[in-house]
Scaffold this motif. Structure first.
Motif, mmCIF file in Angstrom:
data_model
loop_
_atom_site.group_PDB
_atom_site.id
_atom_site.type_symbol
_atom_site.label_atom_id
_atom_site.label_comp_id
_atom_site.label_asym_id
_atom_site.label_seq_id
_atom_site.Cartn_x
_atom_site.Cartn_y
_atom_site.Cartn_z
ATOM 1 N N LEU A 227 0.822 -1.210 0.000
ATOM 2 C CA LEU A 227 0.000 0.000 0.000
ATOM 3 C C LEU A 227 0.855 1.259 0.000
ATOM 4 N N GLU A 228 1.980 1.215 0.672
ATOM 5 C CA GLU A 228 2.898 2.360 0.654
ATOM 6 C C GLU A 228 3.439 2.594 -0.746
ATOM 7 N N ILE A 229 3.749 1.518 -1.447
ATOM 8 C CA ILE A 229 4.218 1.629 -2.828
ATOM 9 C C ILE A 229 3.116 2.202 -3.714
ATOM 10 N N LEU A 230 1.902 1.713 -3.546
ATOM 11 C CA LEU A 230 0.781 2.194 -4.355
ATOM 12 C C LEU A 230 0.505 3.667 -4.095
ATOM 13 N N GLN A 231 0.601 4.068 -2.839
ATOM 14 C CA GLN A 231 0.349 5.467 -2.493
ATOM 15 C C GLN A 231 1.371 6.394 -3.157
ATOM 16 N N GLU A 232 2.611 5.929 -3.232
ATOM 17 C CA GLU A 232 3.668 6.755 -3.809
ATOM 18 C C GLU A 232 3.706 6.689 -5.333
ATOM 19 N N LYS A 233 3.564 5.495 -5.877
ATOM 20 C CA LYS A 233 3.786 5.295 -7.312
ATOM 21 C C LYS A 233 2.511 5.310 -8.152
ATOM 22 N N PHE A 234 1.368 4.993 -7.557
ATOM 23 C CA PHE A 234 0.119 4.908 -8.318
ATOM 24 C C PHE A 234 -1.007 5.636 -7.578
ATOM 25 N N PRO A 235 -0.795 6.898 -7.228
ATOM 26 C CA PRO A 235 -1.769 7.621 -6.401
ATOM 27 C C PRO A 235 -3.116 7.836 -7.080
ATOM 28 N N GLU A 236 -3.150 7.754 -8.406
ATOM 29 C CA GLU A 236 -4.397 8.004 -9.125
ATOM 30 C C GLU A 236 -5.342 6.809 -9.094
#
Length: 297
Positions: A105-114
């Motif tokens: 989720l941390e990766i998604l928040q940073e790399k795929f915020p949309e």
């Protein structure tokens, strides 16, 4: 009900698991990063590897994806599937019982915020992590609740593992139910749209599911009643008929909006909901997967 519809209108416009009209328009991807589970449901048998390839149900995945591989995998997938708007974590174990879920989720928040971020859980640890999920940008949480009576729940789940202890029978069922109720309330307070998944097991909870809808009506956005897939310790029980499913949904709809188009997706599903795509090992590529010992309860 109208207040909840308004509160989560931004979700229903883009999430195919909250709006069945989007099934052929918006895709989703389930990242199988969470192999371990903290409860033992009698109908649940998780499968991993080649043996899972012919199965289309929750709890199965071709392999376990490590958080370190998530970014590259998604970048590659999004080039092939431009309809994906939702990224979820649905096991194949319990999402909240695996630290890899939060790393992902941390990766998604940073790399795929949309992207819309969501996850599925049995709810045992939801009171503990509801705020953290909100802080990590999660928008929707699916919580599987099969009963709100410990006597009934004890017939569905053999034991739970909670705070370092294995709790069996009604003792474990009581803790699970209490945490599910508290967790869903907290999720609602943090503006997480909650979908309640309920497995219809005619001989056990068929007459009880409406009580689940009554219990969560003020905090959950929608209920998804799905048929038992007879297997594992419930392989001798029958699958509910279409009339039974419709009847239980109709009775429960008095208290909570019903979702009627669930595909009972795999933990590594990808694409539109009516498609049967999933993560597979690429030929010639040695994927870094977990040892199978981590896949047990």
């Amino acid at each position: 009900m109208n207040q909840k519809m308004s509160k989560f209108a931004h979700i229903t416009k883009v999430h195919p698991c909250y709006n069945e009209k989007l099934h052929d328009k918006i895709g989703r991807i389930h990242l199988p990063v969470a192999p371990k589970c903290n409860i033992a449901c009698r109908f649940c048998k998780r499968s991993l590897g080649d043996e899972s390839l012919c199965e289309e149900r929750p709890g199965v995945a071709h392999h376990i994806l490590k958080p370190a591989d998530v970014e590259d995998y998604l970048n590659d997938l999004l080039k092939k599937m431009d309809n994906i708007k939702v990224i979820g974590i649905a096991g194949p174990g319990d999402s909240l019982f695996n630290k890899e879920t939060f790393e992902t989720l941390e990766i998604l928040q940073e790399k795929f915020p949309e992207m819309i971020r969501c996850l599925s859980t049995n709810g045992l640890l939801l009171p503990k992590y509801a705020k953290r999920l909100a802080d990590l940008g999660v928008k929707t949480v699916t919580t599987t609740v099969n009963a709100v009576d410990p006597k009934i729940q004890a017939q569905i789940c053999d034991w739970i593992y909670y705070e370092g202890k294995v709790l069996k029978g009604e003792e474990g069922a009581k803790v699970l139910i209490e945490n599910q109720i508290e967790g869903v309330k907290k999720a609602y307070e943090y503006d997480l749209a909650v979908k309640i998944n309920t497995v219809l097991i005619p001989e056990i909870n068929g007459e009880h599911i409406v009580e689940v809808a009554k219990t969560f009506k003020d905090y959950a956005f929608v209920q998804n009643i799905i048929p038992l897939i007879p297997m594992y310790k419930m392989e001798n029980l029958r699958r509910p008929t279409c009339d039974e499913i419709s009847g239980v949904r109709d009775n429960s709809e008095e208290f909570m909006t019903q979702f009627r188009a669930c595909q009972q997706c795999r933990a590594d599903a990808a694409g539109l909901l009516h498609q049967k795509n999933h993560i597979e090992q690429e030929k010639g590529k040695n994927l870094d997967i977990y040892d199978l010992k981590h896949f047990s309860h």
